[in-house]
Design a protein around this motif. Structure first.
Motif, PDB file in Angstrom:
ATOM      1  N   THR A 123       0.649  -0.864   0.032  1.00 15.51           N
ATOM      2  CA  THR A 123      -0.093   0.608   0.184  1.00 15.51           C
ATOM      3  C   THR A 123       1.036   1.142   0.143  1.00 15.51           C
ATOM      4  O   THR A 123      -0.062   2.030  -0.739  1.00 15.51           O
ATOM      5  CB  THR A 123      -0.721  -0.035   0.925  1.00 15.51           C
ATOM      6  OG1 THR A 123      -2.101  -1.067   1.205  1.00 15.51           O
ATOM      7  CG2 THR A 123      -2.119   1.476   1.271  1.00 15.51           C
ATOM      8  N   LEU A 124       2.110   0.909   0.582  1.00 14.75           N
ATOM      9  CA  LEU A 124       2.544   2.389   0.909  1.00 14.75           C
ATOM     10  C   LEU A 124       3.172   3.300  -0.243  1.00 14.75           C
ATOM     11  O   LEU A 124       3.488   3.386  -1.062  1.00 14.75           O
ATOM     12  CB  LEU A 124       3.714   2.684   2.013  1.00 14.75           C
ATOM     13  CG  LEU A 124       3.029   2.703   3.245  1.00 14.75           C
ATOM     14  CD1 LEU A 124       3.798   2.438   4.617  1.00 14.75           C
ATOM     15  CD2 LEU A 124       1.996   3.718   3.802  1.00 14.75           C
ATOM     16  N   ARG A 127       0.934   3.966  -2.955  1.00 16.79           N
ATOM     17  CA  ARG A 127       0.288   5.463  -2.200  1.00 16.79           C
ATOM     18  C   ARG A 127       2.411   7.047  -2.857  1.00 16.79           C
ATOM     19  O   ARG A 127       1.261   7.505  -4.072  1.00 16.79           O
ATOM     20  CB  ARG A 127       0.027   5.758  -1.375  1.00 16.79           C
ATOM     21  CG  ARG A 127      -1.165   5.145  -0.622  1.00 16.79           C
ATOM     22  CD  ARG A 127      -1.261   5.616   0.846  1.00 16.79           C
ATOM     23  NE  ARG A 127      -2.411   4.820   1.403  1.00 16.79           N
ATOM     24  CZ  ARG A 127      -2.986   4.635   2.311  1.00 16.79           C
ATOM     25  NH1 ARG A 127      -1.831   4.928   3.234  1.00 16.79           N
ATOM     26  NH2 ARG A 127      -4.541   4.002   2.736  1.00 16.79           N
ATOM     27  N   ALA A 128       2.609   6.303  -2.788  1.00 14.01           N
ATOM     28  CA  ALA A 128       4.247   6.778  -3.216  1.00 14.01           C
ATOM     29  C   ALA A 128       4.719   7.364  -4.438  1.00 14.01           C
ATOM     30  O   ALA A 128       4.501   8.345  -5.224  1.00 14.01           O
ATOM     31  CB  ALA A 128       4.878   6.105  -2.680  1.00 14.01           C
ATOM     32  N   LEU A 146       3.894   9.946   4.381  1.00 12.21           N
ATOM     33  CA  LEU A 146       3.799   9.012   4.354  1.00 12.21           C
ATOM     34  C   LEU A 146       4.180   8.664   5.765  1.00 12.21           C
ATOM     35  O   LEU A 146       4.407   7.335   6.504  1.00 12.21           O
ATOM     36  CB  LEU A 146       4.107   7.842   3.265  1.00 12.21           C
ATOM     37  CG  LEU A 146       4.202   7.721   2.053  1.00 12.21           C
ATOM     38  CD1 LEU A 146       4.331   7.139   1.132  1.00 12.21           C
ATOM     39  CD2 LEU A 146       2.021   7.407   2.340  1.00 12.21           C
ATOM     40  N   VAL A 153      11.125   6.814   0.937  1.00 10.72           N
ATOM     41  CA  VAL A 153      10.527   6.799  -0.591  1.00 10.72           C
ATOM     42  C   VAL A 153      10.744   7.294  -1.826  1.00 10.72           C
ATOM     43  O   VAL A 153      10.456   6.147  -2.652  1.00 10.72           O
ATOM     44  CB  VAL A 153      10.272   8.607  -0.040  1.00 10.72           C
ATOM     45  CG1 VAL A 153       8.840   8.589  -1.537  1.00 10.72           C
ATOM     46  CG2 VAL A 153       9.490   8.957   0.909  1.00 10.72           C
ATOM     47  N   TYR A 156      11.071   3.248  -2.821  1.00 10.23           N
ATOM     48  CA  TYR A 156       9.297   2.280  -2.695  1.00 10.23           C
ATOM     49  C   TYR A 156       9.158   2.998  -4.331  1.00 10.23           C
ATOM     50  O   TYR A 156       8.770   2.125  -4.915  1.00 10.23           O
ATOM     51  CB  TYR A 156       8.567   3.195  -1.944  1.00 10.23           C
ATOM     52  CG  TYR A 156       8.116   3.424  -0.428  1.00 10.23           C
ATOM     53  CD1 TYR A 156       9.016   2.667   0.079  1.00 10.23           C
ATOM     54  CD2 TYR A 156       7.546   3.893   0.598  1.00 10.23           C
ATOM     55  CE1 TYR A 156       8.243   1.631   1.392  1.00 10.23           C
ATOM     56  CE2 TYR A 156       7.271   3.942   1.885  1.00 10.23           C
ATOM     57  CZ  TYR A 156       7.541   1.973   1.909  1.00 10.23           C
ATOM     58  OH  TYR A 156       7.188   2.168   3.119  1.00 10.23           O
TER      59      TYR A 156
END
Length: 169
Positions: A123-124, A127-128, A146, A153, A156
């Protein structure tokens, strides 16, 4: 080539005949809609036909059909939720900014493809990636949103890019 002439043609016919109604009934009970259940039954058998699973070698055909049917059912509800979120967003637009029906269809298809592309990412990471690509949010702001470091990030984003490059359509 006729179904009878193909090695799996008769087996697929038998599988459909023996389990198609059962699968449609199971889907119909979960969906509360016979029309959508019939469509998903057909989609399930199309998936079975195009899969690498040998139909003649299936030991538990209902379990296999149920697994494929559940995945398609999940995709169905994901798409429905995505469409509803899009329609809700459209309702908040000024009337002169609302896209045409053709543009709406293209946008929904694009959103569905993007959702399928990113399926499987944490999920993270999703989103990123979406904030960066769709909203042009910088890494620093994403990190703040976040509550992670910028370095996280960057990891990610690398994970999301790698996922997009390796996904098999």
């Amino acid at each position: 080539m006729s179904d009878a002439a193909t090695p799996t043609g008769h087996s697929l016919h038998t599988l459909y005949r023996d389990h198609g109604s059962w699968l449609e009934g199971w889907l119909s009970r979960r969906m509360g809609n016979a029309w959508d259940a019939a469509d998903l039954r057909q989609d399930t058998f199309v998936r079975v036909l195009s899969s690498s699973q040998q139909i003649a070698d299936m030991h538990e055909p209902r379990a296999y059909l149920l697994t494929v049917g559940k995945r398609l059912l999940s995709n169905f509800y994901t798409r429905r939720n995505l469409e509803q979120a899009y329609l809700d967003a459209l309702a908040s637009l000024p009337e002169d900014s609302v896209p045409s029906p053709e543009q709406r269809w293209l946008l929904l298809e694009t959103l569905q493809a993007l959702d399928e592309l990113l399926d499987g990412l944490p999920t993270l990471v999703r989103r990123a990636f979406l904030w960066s690509q769709l909203e042009d949010v910088g890494y620093r702001e994403i990190a703040e949103r976040l509550e992670v470091s910028e370095r996280t990030v960057k990891r990610y984003m690398a994970q999301a890019y790698e996922h997009c490059l390796l996904v098999d359509f």
